[in-house]
Design a protein around this motif. Structure first.
Motif, PDB file in Angstrom:
ATOM      1  N   ASP A   1      81.694 -27.847  98.834  1.00  0.00           N
ATOM      2  CA  ASP A   1      81.326 -29.216  99.070  1.00  0.00           C
ATOM      3  C   ASP A   1      80.175 -29.566  98.014  1.00  0.00           C
ATOM      4  O   ASP A   1      79.820 -30.795  97.670  1.00  0.00           O
ATOM      5  N   TYR A   2      80.018 -28.612  97.104  1.00  0.00           N
ATOM      6  CA  TYR A   2      78.973 -29.023  96.154  1.00  0.00           C
ATOM      7  C   TYR A   2      79.432 -28.445  94.643  1.00  0.00           C
ATOM      8  O   TYR A   2      79.006 -27.235  94.264  1.00  0.00           O
ATOM      9  N   PRO A   3      80.303 -28.953  94.144  1.00  0.00           N
ATOM     10  CA  PRO A   3      80.929 -28.664  93.005  1.00  0.00           C
ATOM     11  C   PRO A   3      79.913 -28.646  91.709  1.00  0.00           C
ATOM     12  O   PRO A   3      79.888 -27.648  90.846  1.00  0.00           O
ATOM     13  N   GLY A   4      78.996 -29.595  91.901  1.00  0.00           N
ATOM     14  CA  GLY A   4      77.839 -29.430  90.659  1.00  0.00           C
ATOM     15  C   GLY A   4      76.979 -28.064  90.914  1.00  0.00           C
ATOM     16  O   GLY A   4      76.685 -27.433  89.753  1.00  0.00           O
ATOM     17  N   LEU A   5      76.700 -27.657  91.964  1.00  0.00           N
ATOM     18  CA  LEU A   5      76.061 -26.520  92.315  1.00  0.00           C
ATOM     19  C   LEU A   5      76.764 -25.219  91.978  1.00  0.00           C
ATOM     20  O   LEU A   5      76.464 -24.264  91.220  1.00  0.00           O
ATOM     21  N   ALA A   6      78.156 -25.177  92.193  1.00  0.00           N
ATOM     22  CA  ALA A   6      79.184 -24.179  91.993  1.00  0.00           C
ATOM     23  C   ALA A   6      79.125 -23.965  90.345  1.00  0.00           C
ATOM     24  O   ALA A   6      79.259 -23.030  89.865  1.00  0.00           O
ATOM     25  N   VAL A   7      79.339 -25.151  89.675  1.00  0.00           N
ATOM     26  CA  VAL A   7      79.221 -24.891  87.981  1.00  0.00           C
ATOM     27  C   VAL A   7      77.960 -24.201  87.766  1.00  0.00           C
ATOM     28  O   VAL A   7      78.169 -23.206  86.810  1.00  0.00           O
ATOM     29  N   THR A   8      77.122 -24.492  88.020  1.00  0.00           N
ATOM     30  CA  THR A   8      75.682 -24.106  87.670  1.00  0.00           C
ATOM     31  C   THR A   8      75.475 -22.540  87.803  1.00  0.00           C
ATOM     32  O   THR A   8      75.214 -21.735  87.148  1.00  0.00           O
ATOM     33  N   THR A   9      76.046 -22.388  89.147  1.00  0.00           N
ATOM     34  CA  THR A   9      75.870 -20.928  89.901  1.00  0.00           C
ATOM     35  C   THR A   9      76.933 -19.920  88.777  1.00  0.00           C
ATOM     36  O   THR A   9      76.321 -18.820  88.674  1.00  0.00           O
ATOM     37  N   LEU A  10      78.210 -20.465  88.688  1.00  0.00           N
ATOM     38  CA  LEU A  10      79.147 -19.352  88.247  1.00  0.00           C
ATOM     39  C   LEU A  10      78.843 -19.539  86.523  1.00  0.00           C
ATOM     40  O   LEU A  10      79.471 -18.391  86.030  1.00  0.00           O
ATOM     41  N   ARG A  11      78.517 -20.351  86.044  1.00  0.00           N
ATOM     42  CA  ARG A  11      78.162 -20.368  84.736  1.00  0.00           C
ATOM     43  C   ARG A  11      76.893 -19.411  84.420  1.00  0.00           C
ATOM     44  O   ARG A  11      77.182 -18.736  83.368  1.00  0.00           O
ATOM     45  N   ASN A  12      76.227 -19.228  85.406  1.00  0.00           N
ATOM     46  CA  ASN A  12      74.859 -18.232  85.146  1.00  0.00           C
ATOM     47  C   ASN A  12      74.904 -17.139  85.597  1.00  0.00           C
ATOM     48  O   ASN A  12      74.270 -16.170  85.695  1.00  0.00           O
ATOM     49  N   ALA A  13      76.325 -16.730  86.176  1.00  0.00           N
ATOM     50  CA  ALA A  13      76.541 -15.358  86.953  1.00  0.00           C
ATOM     51  C   ALA A  13      76.731 -14.233  86.218  1.00  0.00           C
ATOM     52  O   ALA A  13      77.235 -14.538  84.948  1.00  0.00           O
TER      53      ALA A  13
END
Length: 240
Positions: free
Chosen positions: A228-240
């Motif tokens: 539901d939160y593609p922006g949060l997913a981008v940030t999270t997975l980029r910093n994983a």
């Protein structure tokens, strides 16, 4: 690398299954989406999750009882996050024309044999008209819809939506020649993912909204997350 799909556009950020929601998803650089389809009374593919209008528009009645020209007059921001201006129920054709997604998961809910056939044939025709046949996967948890896809539109990629543990999702997916398995995250184990990938299935897991869960599922090796939160997913997975 784990891919990201916006769930109903960007359901946590904008009204679900609306043009504004899909544009919100694209604004994050997320060029994959999941959406839901129902046929209008006059046979057009409308982007709305429920068979009834009440939850998202506040209107009474069913999608199938209204023509498309009437449905696009209804404001679909009745539920979900605040949005400052009206968001009509869109035709799928409108999204195809205005949103440049590289892949679409088009979910068709349960349907009678006749309605399943009408729906998959309508998807095929619209996809061919817009040159998008290679960029869509039609998904469903309905055996009737999966049978119609296999029988009538074998050229369309199809996927099984699996929500419950009482069926063997891998067995069912292969039975209907699926290329994608849309798996509820609670059914997700490293063993199931590994076996699915051995069978050539793209594993897309839903609905994943917590950063810790996003990272854990990515570590499991899922091919994509539906969020539901593609922006949060981008940030999270980029910093994983």
């Amino acid at each position: 690398m784990t891919l990201i799909y916006g769930h109903r556009g960007a359901k946590g950020e904008a009204p679900e299954n609306t043009l504004d929601g899909f544009k919100q998803c694209l604004a994050h650089g997320v060029r994959r989406c999941e959406l839901d389809l129902h046929l209008s009374k006059d046979g057009e593919l409308m982007v709305i999750h429920d068979p009834t209008l009440k939850r998202t528009t506040g209107r009474r009645g069913k999608v199938v009882e209204r023509d498309a020209d009437e449905l696009i007059q209804y404001d679909a921001r009745h539920s979900g996050p605040h949005w400052k201006h009206p968001c009509p129920i869109p035709r799928l054709a409108e999204l195809f024309e205005q949103c440049d997604f590289e892949h679409w998961q088009l979910e068709v809910k349960s349907a009678s044999r006749v309605r399943a056939a009408r729906t998959v044939l309508a998807i095929k025709a619209l996809a061919e008209h817009h040159g998008l046949t290679e960029r869509i996967t039609v998904t469903s948890g309905s055996r009737e819809v999966l049978r119609a896809l296999k029988r009538l539109t074998p050229e369309l990629s199809c996927g099984l939506v699996a929500e419950y543990a009482w069926l063997d999702p891998l067995k069912v997916a292969k039975q209907y020649d699926c290329s994608l398995l849309a798996l509820k995250w609670t059914l997700c184990t490293p063993e199931r993912i590994a076996k699915a990938r051995q069978l050539g299935l793209h594993v897309s897991v839903w609905t994943v909204n917590e950063p810790a869960l996003m990272r854990r599922l990515a570590d499991f090796g899922v091919d994509s997350l539906i969020t539901d939160y593609p922006g949060l997913a981008v940030t999270t997975l980029r910093n994983a």
